[in-house]
Enzyme design. Structure first.
Site, PDB file in Angstrom:
ATOM      1  N   GLY A   1       0.813  -1.218   0.000  1.00  0.00           N
ATOM      2  CA  GLY A   1       0.000   0.000   0.000  1.00  0.00           C
ATOM      3  C   GLY A   1       0.846   1.266   0.000  1.00  0.00           C
ATOM      4  N   ARG A  34     -13.123   6.098  12.695  1.00  0.00           N
ATOM      5  CA  ARG A  34     -12.191   4.955  12.700  1.00  0.00           C
ATOM      6  C   ARG A  34     -12.777   3.747  13.421  1.00  0.00           C
ATOM      7  NH1 ARG A  34      -8.817   9.507  14.070  1.00  0.00           N
ATOM      8  NH2 ARG A  34      -7.465  10.103  12.333  1.00  0.00           N
ATOM      9  N   GLY A  79      -3.126   0.109  11.665  1.00  0.00           N
ATOM     10  CA  GLY A  79      -4.470  -0.112  11.117  1.00  0.00           C
ATOM     11  C   GLY A  79      -5.530   0.297  12.134  1.00  0.00           C
ATOM     12  N   ASN A  80      -6.558   0.974  11.670  1.00  0.00           N
ATOM     13  CA  ASN A  80      -7.576   1.546  12.575  1.00  0.00           C
ATOM     14  C   ASN A  80      -8.715   0.579  12.911  1.00  0.00           C
ATOM     15  OD1 ASN A  80      -6.663   4.195  13.151  1.00  0.00           O
ATOM     16  ND2 ASN A  80      -6.982   4.707  10.985  1.00  0.00           N
ATOM     17  N   ASP A 110      -0.490  12.046  15.366  1.00  0.00           N
ATOM     18  CA  ASP A 110      -1.256  13.115  16.026  1.00  0.00           C
ATOM     19  C   ASP A 110      -0.312  14.085  16.747  1.00  0.00           C
ATOM     20  OD1 ASP A 110      -3.854  11.766  15.455  1.00  0.00           O
ATOM     21  OD2 ASP A 110      -2.996  10.256  16.774  1.00  0.00           O
ATOM     22  N   ARG A 165       1.132  16.232  14.196  1.00  0.00           N
ATOM     23  CA  ARG A 165       0.121  17.195  13.711  1.00  0.00           C
ATOM     24  C   ARG A 165      -0.010  18.356  14.702  1.00  0.00           C
ATOM     25  NH1 ARG A 165      -4.024  12.376  11.808  1.00  0.00           N
ATOM     26  NH2 ARG A 165      -3.296  12.265   9.653  1.00  0.00           N
ATOM     27  N   HIS A 224      -6.584   7.278  19.256  1.00  0.00           N
ATOM     28  CA  HIS A 224      -6.313   7.860  17.923  1.00  0.00           C
ATOM     29  C   HIS A 224      -7.668   7.993  17.229  1.00  0.00           C
ATOM     30  CE1 HIS A 224      -4.550   8.734  14.070  1.00  0.00           C
ATOM     31  NE2 HIS A 224      -5.004   7.614  13.537  1.00  0.00           N
TER      32      HIS A 224
HETATM   33  C1  LMR Z   1      -4.893   9.201   9.922  1.00  0.00           C
HETATM   34  O1  LMR Z   1      -4.977   9.676  11.040  1.00  0.00           O
HETATM   35  O2  LMR Z   1      -4.557   9.866   8.935  1.00  0.00           O
HETATM   36  C2  LMR Z   1      -5.149   7.724   9.714  1.00  0.00           C
HETATM   37  O3  LMR Z   1      -5.517   7.144  10.917  1.00  0.00           O
HETATM   38  C3  LMR Z   1      -6.134   7.455   8.633  1.00  0.00           C
HETATM   39  C4  LMR Z   1      -7.556   7.854   9.047  1.00  0.00           C
HETATM   40  O4  LMR Z   1      -8.457   7.048   8.823  1.00  0.00           O
HETATM   41  O5  LMR Z   1      -7.763   8.955   9.551  1.00  0.00           O
END
Ligand code: LMR
Length: 462
Positions: free
Chosen positions: A130, A214, A246-247, A275, A278, A303
Site C-alpha cells: 500500500g 475509525r 491499522g484503525n 497526532d 500534527r 487515535h
Molecule cells: C490518519 O490519522 O490519517 C489515519 O488514521 C487514517 C484515518 O483514517 O484517519
C-alpha cells in the site's frame, strides 16, 4: 525464488503457504537455548568445586567429578578431557566467561536490545504493497528506522491480490541496492511473514471512507488483529515490538495483545505519533517557528476524534506554549479540532486515500524513538495500561491509551509522571477513556464477519 541484490542480500517471493514450520523450528531453538543455560550453570558449579579442590584432595575430587559425570548424558571420555584440560590450564573464571559467550552466540532468539548493532533485525510490514508501505519500506532500507549501521531483513506481507504490486516494490528495492538490507521476504503467507520477526509494523487493515469514524472499522478489522496476535504469539520473536497502525489502532493493538499471551503486553503499541506531529506542526505554524522549536506536545487517549492533544506543558524556545499562543480559546477549539479531524481532512483532500507519507514518517519516528530511546524527550504512544502505566493519571488498566512517555534504548519506556492535569484536561481524558472502554467491550463481544483477507497481512490503511 532467490535473487541476490547485494553481496549480503537476498529476496524471497513466497506465493503459497508452506506448512507451519515456523513454530517447530522456533521451539527447537528455544530448547537449544535452555540446554546451553543448563550447561553454563553446571560449568559454574564445576568451577566452584575446582577452585576449592586444593582443600578437598585429589582423589575425593576425582570421585566427585566422576559421580557428576555419571549423571550427565555426555561420553565419559569427554568429561575426562575436560577435567584434564581444566587442571592443566588452571582455568577458573575464564571458562565461565567462555561458556557465557558461547551461550549468547548460540541463542537463535537473541533479544532485540542485544541484536541491535550486531545482527540483522527482522522487520515485518503488513499491507506492504500500500501507499504507507511505499514510503515506509524505502526509509527502513536506508536505515532511518534503526540507524545507519544496523542491518535489517524485511518481511513484506500482502494479501494475494496485491502481490503483483508488492513485486514491483521489491524490484525497486533491488534497484536501490541498499547496503543495510540483508534479506527481503515478500509473501502472502502470513506464517512466513510473521516468522522470527523482531519488529512488527501492522499497517494492513481495511481503511475508512470519508463518511466513517475509525471505530466503525472495528467489526471488519478485529479479525485481522486477532490473527496477527496469534501469529506473533506462535512464530515471532518473544521479544517482538509491535506497532499497530491499522484503525482503530488503539483497540486493534489491544486485540493483538490479548491474542498473544506469551508476549509481554508492554511490547504492543498503537501509533499516535502522527497526532503528536500534527499538534506540533499546527503550533509551529501558528507561531511562525520551526517545528523543532516546539517541544512536549502530548496526545492522550484514543487515535480518534476524542483524543486530547495537550500542549499545556509544551514549550516553544523554552517558553510555555499557552503563553506563547496567548489564546486559550484557539487551543481548546480550532487547534484541538484540527488535530482530532486531520485524518478525515486528508482523506477528503486526497479523494478518498488516507495519509500515507506523514503516516510512514510517524511510524519511523515512533519505532525509532521506542527502540533507540527518545533522549529525554517526551513522546506519545498508545500503550497497554496498568496500575503502573497510566494509573497515576486515573486511567483504568487493560486499555491501549496514548500517554506521555520517555523511552530508552532497547524498548523500555516509562510514563512521564507528575504533569499538571487541569479540570478541563481531566474532562477531556474522561471522554477519550469512555470511548476506549466502549471499543474494548465491543471488541470483546463482536464476532467479526471477515477481515480484509490474508490474516495478519491485509490491505493498507491509507
Ligand atoms: C490518519 O490519522 O490519517 C489515519 O488514521 C487514517 C484515518 O483514517 O484517519
Amino acid at each position: 525464488m532467490l535473487r541476490g541484490i547485494s553481496p549480503h542480500s537476498a529476496v524471497e517471493m513466497h506465493a503459497h503457504r508452506q506448512s507451519g514450520h515456523g513454530t517447530q523450528s522456533t521451539s527447537a531453538t528455544v530448547n537449544q537455548g535452555r540446554k546451553f543455560g543448563t550447561w553454563t550453570c553446571f560449568f559454574m558449579l564445576l568451577e566452584l568445586v575446582e577452585s576449592q579442590r586444593e582443600g578437598i584432595g585429589q582423589r575425593r575430587s576425582a570421585a566427585f567429578f566422576r559421580a557428576v559425570a555419571d549423571g550427565i548424558p555426555m561420553p565419559r571420555v569427554a568429561w575426562q578431557l575436560y577435567f584434564r584440560a581444566a587442571r592443566l590450564l588452571r582455568f577458573g573464571t575464564a571458562t565461565v566467561s567462555l561458556m557465557f559467550a558461547l551461550q549468547r552466540l548460540s541463542r537463535a532468539r537473541m533479544s532485540l536490545p542485544t541484536k541491535l548493532d550486531r545482527k540483522a533485525v527482522t522487520v515485518l510490514i503488513t499491507g506492504a504493497g500500500g501507499q504507507i508501505g511505499y514510503s515506509l519500506i524505502f526509509a527502513i532500507a536506508r536505515g532511518e528506522l534503526l540507524g545507519k549501521d544496523q542491518p535489517v531483513n524485511l518481511h513484506l506481507a500482502e494479501v494475494e491480490a496485491a502481490m503483483p504490486k508488492l513485486r514491483a516494490v521489491v524490484m525497486e528495492l533491488e534497484d536501490c541496492a541498499c547496503p543495510l538490507l540483508h534479506k527481503v521476504v515478500a509473501t502472502c503467507d502470513d506464517v512466513d511473514a510473521f516468522a522470527g520477526v523482531d519488529v512488527a509494523l501492522l499497517v494492513g487493515a481495511r481503511p475508512r471512507t470519508p463518511d466513517m469514524e475509525r471505530k466503525d472499522l472495528l467489526a471488519v478489522n478485529a479479525r485481522i488483529f486477532e490473527r496477527a496476535g496469534a501469529l506473533l504469539d506462535s512464530v515471532a520473536s518473544k521479544d517482538v515490538k509491535v506497532v499497530v497502525v491499522g484503525n482503530p489502532a488503539n483497540t486493534n493493538a489491544l486485540i493483538a495483545a490479548e491474542h498473544a499471551p506469551s508476549i509481554p503486553k508492554e511490547n504492543f503499541t498503537a501509533l499516535t505519533r502522527l497526532d503528536q506531529n500534527r499538534a506540533t506542526g499546527a503550533i509551529a505554524k501558528r507561531l511562525g517557528v520551526s517545528p523543532a522549536d516546539v517541544k512536549g506536545a502530548i496526545i492522550w487517549g484514543n487515535h480518534s476524534t476524542t483524543q486530547f492533544p495537550d500542549v499545556s506543558s509544551a514549550t516553544v524556545d523554552g517558553k510555555p506554549v499557552p503563553e506563547a499562543v496567548g489564546d486559550e480559546g484557539w487551543l481548546r477549539g480550532a487547534f484541538t479540532s484540527l488535530v482530532q479531524n486531520r485524518g478525515k481532512e486528508v482523506i477528503e483532500a486526497r479523494g478518498g486515500a488516507g495519509s500515507a507519507a506523514s503516516a510512514a514518517h510517524a511510524i519511523i519516528e515512533h519505532t525509532r524513538d521506542w527502540l533507540l530511546g527518545s533522549d529525554g524527550a517526551t513522546v506519545s504512544m498508545g500503550v497497554y495500561t496498568s496500575a503502573a502505566v497510566g494509573g497515576s493519571y486515573g486511567i483504568p488498566p487493560g486499555l491501549v491509551f496514548s500517554l506521555p512517555l520517555r523511552t530508552y534504548r532497547g524498548g523500555r519506556y516509562e510514563v512521564v509522571e507528575g504533569l499538571p492535569v487541569s479540570e478541563y484536561a481531566r474532562s477531556r481524558l474522561a471522554v477519550t477513556q469512555t470511548e476506549l472502554l466502549e471499543e474494548r467491550s465491543k471488541a470483546l463481544t463482536t464476532t467479526p464477519e471477515s477481515g480484509a483477507g490474508g490474516g495478519g497481512a491485509g490491505v493498507e490503511v491509507a
